[in-house]
Design an enzyme around this catalytic site. Structure first.
Site, short mmCIF file in Angstrom:
data_model
loop_
_atom_site.label_atom_id
_atom_site.label_comp_id
_atom_site.label_asym_id
_atom_site.label_seq_id
_atom_site.Cartn_x
_atom_site.Cartn_y
_atom_site.Cartn_z
N LYS A 151 -78.80 100.87 113.57
CA LYS A 151 -79.67 101.21 114.71
C LYS A 151 -79.04 100.73 116.01
O LYS A 151 -78.57 99.61 116.12
CB LYS A 151 -81.05 100.58 114.53
CG LYS A 151 -82.02 101.00 115.61
CD LYS A 151 -83.46 100.74 115.22
CE LYS A 151 -84.44 101.06 116.34
NZ LYS A 151 -84.41 102.48 116.73
N HIS A 155 -84.85 96.50 111.34
CA HIS A 155 -84.28 97.83 111.06
C HIS A 155 -82.89 97.71 110.46
O HIS A 155 -82.28 96.64 110.47
CB HIS A 155 -84.21 98.68 112.35
CG HIS A 155 -85.54 99.24 112.77
ND1 HIS A 155 -86.42 98.54 113.56
CD2 HIS A 155 -86.14 100.43 112.50
CE1 HIS A 155 -87.51 99.27 113.76
NE2 HIS A 155 -87.37 100.42 113.12
N1 LIG Z 1 -89.87 108.75 116.48
C1 LIG Z 1 -89.68 108.40 115.21
O1 LIG Z 1 -90.59 108.49 114.35
C2 LIG Z 1 -88.31 107.93 114.77
C3 LIG Z 1 -88.02 107.67 113.44
C4 LIG Z 1 -86.73 107.36 113.09
C5 LIG Z 1 -85.73 107.31 114.06
N2 LIG Z 1 -86.05 107.55 115.35
C6 LIG Z 1 -85.04 107.61 116.40
O2 LIG Z 1 -84.27 108.78 116.22
C7 LIG Z 1 -82.97 108.59 116.77
C8 LIG Z 1 -81.91 109.00 115.75
O3 LIG Z 1 -81.99 108.15 114.62
P1 LIG Z 1 -81.08 108.43 113.32
O4 LIG Z 1 -81.26 107.25 112.44
O5 LIG Z 1 -81.36 109.80 112.78
O6 LIG Z 1 -79.62 108.39 113.98
P2 LIG Z 1 -78.27 109.06 113.45
O7 LIG Z 1 -77.17 108.37 114.16
O8 LIG Z 1 -78.25 109.08 111.95
O9 LIG Z 1 -78.38 110.58 113.94
C9 LIG Z 1 -78.15 111.00 115.25
C10 LIG Z 1 -77.45 112.33 115.17
O10 LIG Z 1 -77.32 112.84 116.49
C11 LIG Z 1 -76.07 113.45 116.57
N3 LIG Z 1 -75.64 113.58 117.97
C12 LIG Z 1 -75.07 112.65 118.77
N4 LIG Z 1 -74.76 113.19 119.98
C13 LIG Z 1 -75.16 114.48 119.93
C14 LIG Z 1 -75.09 115.56 120.85
N5 LIG Z 1 -74.56 115.40 122.08
N6 LIG Z 1 -75.58 116.76 120.47
C15 LIG Z 1 -76.12 116.92 119.25
N7 LIG Z 1 -76.19 115.95 118.31
C16 LIG Z 1 -75.72 114.74 118.66
C17 LIG Z 1 -75.13 112.54 115.76
O11 LIG Z 1 -73.94 113.21 115.40
C18 LIG Z 1 -76.02 112.22 114.57
O12 LIG Z 1 -75.86 113.16 113.53
C19 LIG Z 1 -82.90 107.12 117.21
O13 LIG Z 1 -83.20 107.04 118.59
C20 LIG Z 1 -84.03 106.48 116.41
O14 LIG Z 1 -84.54 105.33 117.01
C21 LIG Z 1 -87.31 107.86 115.73
O1 LIG Z 2 -84.29 104.05 112.28
C1 LIG Z 2 -84.66 104.01 113.47
O2 LIG Z 2 -83.82 104.00 114.41
C2 LIG Z 2 -86.09 104.00 113.80
N1 LIG Z 2 -86.42 104.10 115.06
C3 LIG Z 2 -87.74 104.18 115.60
C4 LIG Z 2 -87.98 103.12 116.63
O3 LIG Z 2 -87.05 102.73 117.36
O4 LIG Z 2 -89.12 102.66 116.76
C5 LIG Z 2 -88.82 104.29 114.55
C6 LIG Z 2 -88.50 103.59 113.27
C7 LIG Z 2 -87.11 103.95 112.74
#
Ligand SMILES: NC(=O)c1ccc[n+]([C@@H]2O[C@H](COP(=O)([O-])OP(=O)(O)OC[C@H]3O[C@@H](n4cnc5c(N)ncnc54)[C@H](O)[C@@H]3O)[C@@H](O)[C@H]2O)c1
Ligand SMILES: O=C(O)C1=N[C@H](C(=O)O)CCC1
Length: 267
Positions: A159, A155
Site C-alpha cells: 500500500k 494494510h
Molecule cells: N475504495 C475502496 O473500497 C478501496 C479498496 C481497496 C483499495 N482501494 C484503493 O484503490 C487504489 C488501488 O489499489 P490496488 O491495491 O488495486 O493497487 P494496485 O497497485 O494493485 O493497482 C493499481 C493499478 O493501477 C494501474 N495504473 C497505474 N498508473 C496508471 C495509469 N496512468 N493508467 C491506468 N492504470 C494505471 C497499475 O498498473 C495497477 O495495475 C489505492 O488507492 C487503494 O487505496 C480502495
Molecule cells: O488495499 C488498499 O490500499 C485499501 N485501501 C483503502 C483505504 O485506503 O482505505 C480501503 C482498504 C484497502
C-alpha cells in the site's frame, strides 16, 4: 444494461472489479484501461482477472476503453484519477472512484469535476465499513469530548498511501461529531519527549505488512472503560461488489459528488 470500463484493470482491485461485473446482472464490462507500457496491454481483461475471457482487450487508450462505456470505475492513484476525471468530464462519462490518498486540494479538484458529471468518491466501498462510519458518528456523540480517540489501521506491504483513506474518513467523522477540525486534530507521529496527550487530538497509527487486506480500529478511551470499533476485511471482493453497485446506481444520477452512504441510504 450498464456498460462499465475499469481503470487499473490489471491491479489488485481491478481484477476483483472485473470479476464482480461479470457476476452482476444488468452490468457489462465495456472497456479495460492500464498504464502505457504495462505487460498486460493487449490481453483479455477477463482472462487476466481470472474469471475467463470476456472479449475486452486491456488498452492504454482512453478513447478505446471508453468508447462503449457509460461509467468508468477507477481504483488507482490520485494523479491518475484526476487525469481520468478530465477525460470523463470531456466525454460525458460518469465515474466511480475508489483511489485513496487525495490531498485537500486534489479532493477539491474532484468536486469541481463533479459539477459536470456524476461522481462517486468513497475511500471504502464495503457495506461493513460504511456501517462503522455511522456507528462512529453515534458513538462519538454519545461519549463526547471526555473520551480520547485513537485510530489504528493495518494494510498489506504494497500500500502506497498512509494513513488509509478509510482511517482518514473515520477521523473526519469523529472530529465532525465532536465539533473539531480534523486537519487540526490529527496527530500522525509521536516520538521522544513529545509531551502528554492533548485533549482534542486524534491519534492516527499505521501498520504495514504481508498480505493484510485492511483492518481499522477506532478506540474511544475513557477513565476506567474503553470502546473499540473494529472492521476487518478478509477479501477484496466486498470492495469490488460495492464499486460495481455504485456503478449501477450512478448511471441514473445527475452531476454531483456522492459516496457509499448515499448509495446505501445511510445519510
Ligand atoms: N475504495 C475502496 O473500497 C478501496 C479498496 C481497496 C483499495 N482501494 C484503493 O484503490 C487504489 C488501488 O489499489 P490496488 O491495491 O488495486 O493497487 P494496485 O497497485 O494493485 O493497482 C493499481 C493499478 O493501477 C494501474 N495504473 C497505474 N498508473 C496508471 C495509469 N496512468 N493508467 C491506468 N492504470 C494505471 C497499475 O498498473 C495497477 O495495475 C489505492 O488507492 C487503494 O487505496 C480502495
Ligand atoms: O488495499 C488498499 O490500499 C485499501 N485501501 C483503502 C483505504 O485506503 O482505505 C480501503 C482498504 C484497502
Amino acid at each position: 444494461m450498464v456498460k462499465i470500463a475499469v481503470n487499473g484493470a490489471a491491479g489488485r482491485m481491478g481484477g476483483r472489479i472485473i470479476t464482480a461485473i461479470k457476476e452482476s446482472e444488468g452490468l457489462e464490462l465495456a472497456g479495460a484501461l492500464e498504464m502505457a507500457g504495462h505487460d498486460m496491454l493487449g490481453q483479455d481483461a477477463g482472462s487476466i482477472a481470472g474469471c475467463g475471457p470476456l472479449g475486452v482487450t486491456i488498452t492504454d487508450s482512453h478513447e478505446q476503453a471508453l468508447q462503449n462505456a457509460e461509467v468508468l470505475i477507477d481504483f488507482t492513484f490520485p494523479e491518475v484519477t484526476l487525469k481520468n476525471l478530465e477525460v470523463c468530464a470531456r466525454l460525458g462519462k460518469k465515474m466511480v472512484i475508489g483511489s485513496t490518498g487525495f490531498t485537500p486540494e486534489q479532493r477539491a479538484a474532484v468536486e469541481k469535476f463533479a459539477e459536470q458529471i456524476p461522481v462517486v468518491l468513497a475511500p471504502n466501498m464495503s457495506v461493513g465499513v460504511n456501517a462503522c462510519f455511522k456507528l462512529l458518528k453515534e458513538t462519538a456523540k454519545i461519549l463526547g469530548p471526555e473520551f480520547d480517540v485513537e485510530i489504528v489501521e493495518l494494510h498489506h506491504n504494497q500500500k502506497k498511501d498512509s494513513p488509509s483513506g478509510t482511517a482518514v474518513r473515520m477521523g473526519e467523522i469523529v472530529a465532525d461529531a465532536l465539533g473539531r477540525d480534523y486537519q487540526q486534530s490529527a496527530v500522525y507521529h509521536r516520538e521522544g519527549m513529545c509531551g502528554a496527550r492533548t485533549k482534542d487530538e486524534i491519534g492516527m497509527q499505521t501498520v504495514r505488512g504481508g498480505d493484510i487486506v485492511g483492518e481499522h480500529t477506532v478506540y474511544f478511551i475513557g477513565m476506567g472503560e474503553r470502546i473499540e470499533i473494529t472492521h476487518r476485511a478478509m477479501s477484496r471482493d466486498m470492495f469490488a461488489r460495492g464499486a460495481v453497485r455504485a456503478a449501477g446506481w450512478i448511471d441514473a444520477q445527475q452531476p454531483g459528488i456522492y459516496d457509499m452512504q448515499d448509495i446505501l441510504g445511510l445519510k
